[in-house]
Design a protein around this motif. Sequence first.
Motif, mmCIF file in Angstrom:
data_model
loop_
_atom_site.group_PDB
_atom_site.id
_atom_site.type_symbol
_atom_site.label_atom_id
_atom_site.label_comp_id
_atom_site.label_asym_id
_atom_site.label_seq_id
_atom_site.Cartn_x
_atom_site.Cartn_y
_atom_site.Cartn_z
ATOM 1 N N ALA A 104 36.212 42.883 43.279
ATOM 2 C CA ALA A 104 37.544 43.485 43.245
ATOM 3 C C ALA A 104 37.638 44.509 42.121
ATOM 4 O O ALA A 104 36.777 44.584 41.242
ATOM 5 N N LYS A 105 38.709 45.309 42.124
ATOM 6 C CA LYS A 105 38.943 46.301 41.084
ATOM 7 C C LYS A 105 39.623 45.695 39.858
ATOM 8 O O LYS A 105 39.698 46.337 38.809
ATOM 9 N N SER A 106 40.121 44.489 39.996
ATOM 10 C CA SER A 106 40.802 43.817 38.903
ATOM 11 C C SER A 106 39.799 43.267 37.893
ATOM 12 O O SER A 106 38.578 43.306 38.108
ATOM 13 N N THR A 107 40.311 42.759 36.785
ATOM 14 C CA THR A 107 39.457 42.106 35.788
ATOM 15 C C THR A 107 38.818 40.870 36.394
ATOM 16 O O THR A 107 39.492 40.093 37.075
ATOM 17 N N ASN A 140 36.547 36.596 45.197
ATOM 18 C CA ASN A 140 35.992 37.944 45.020
ATOM 19 C C ASN A 140 34.622 37.974 44.354
ATOM 20 O O ASN A 140 34.101 39.066 44.093
#
Length: 331
Positions: free
Chosen positions: A75-78, A87
């Motif tokens: 994912a693009k999140s932390t 993810n």
Amino acid sequence: MCRNSLRRTAFTLVELLVVIAIIGILVALLLPAIQAAREAARRTQCSNNIRQLALALHNYHDVRKQLPLGAVWMAKSTPSPDGRQANWGATWLTMILPQFEEGNLYDRYDFSKPARHATNAAVTSQRIATLICPSADPLTLNLTESGGSFAKGNYAANYSADDCMSFVDWDTEFSRGIFAPVRQQHVKFKDIKDGTTKTILLSEILGSDAMDDGRGAWGHVVGPAFSGNGNFFCNERDGVCRFNGPTNEFLTPNSSRYPDHPPHCGGPLGTRFCVDERSEITHIGARSRHPGGVNVAMVDSSVRFIDDTIHPRVWYTLLSTKAGELVSGEF
């Protein structure tokens, strides 16, 4: 004319019992030697397996100029420290499949999808002989997780001298391992300041034969991982880490004092020796069925047998890449 009568001889009951007793004594004397010889052969095969994986990592580094991540965050999140988060993608073992003659599995894996995506289950569910120590307990049941199926093995990468999924431990040079996935930062051999002969790359681990136990699941983010989980007090001002005593929860090889804390912990209560943990304090200890210790591969790809009695401080130092402390040749 006289005929000599022939007398038929036979064992008496006493003689038969003596022979049986002698055979029993010989078997009792030989059996431990046979078992020891078998275990020696199994241990040799186990050390060969872990060396093959270490060499595969070297080959990967030769091509990519860096080691693989413990696992890829999709994912693009932390990145999440939760080992059950959907993810998480390919693990370090997935990424080096071609380097130990499993290129067919590598080609079938979809790296654009998470590890537990149904598309990848056909790959991650495969048992791989190189990942199984012949001395370990058979692990016939895969970890199952929301569409994913993960076969298990007995070899794991050094995620941290402390906790497997901790951001803080990665950022602390005293605790930093090699493969911790939470920071998504590749390690190069030159980053290992304590030296490739003094830093542990891989170790054996054990899991239970349960569908909800993830230890050893080679395609799962925390399955092929181990750590030390050391509660040292580190003074950033003088750069010294101080061991706080035997009450610390520290996973030296085959620790019988503290259980593992994997994100999937199952099986019968009496045999699993673990506690389910989905946070940054996830940790899995180095363990084996070899009497007295575990096989480990150092970063230089040499294989050592580490005794269960190793001092916690030495073990911690061998797992850290930048502890900056000297370790003697004997450990």
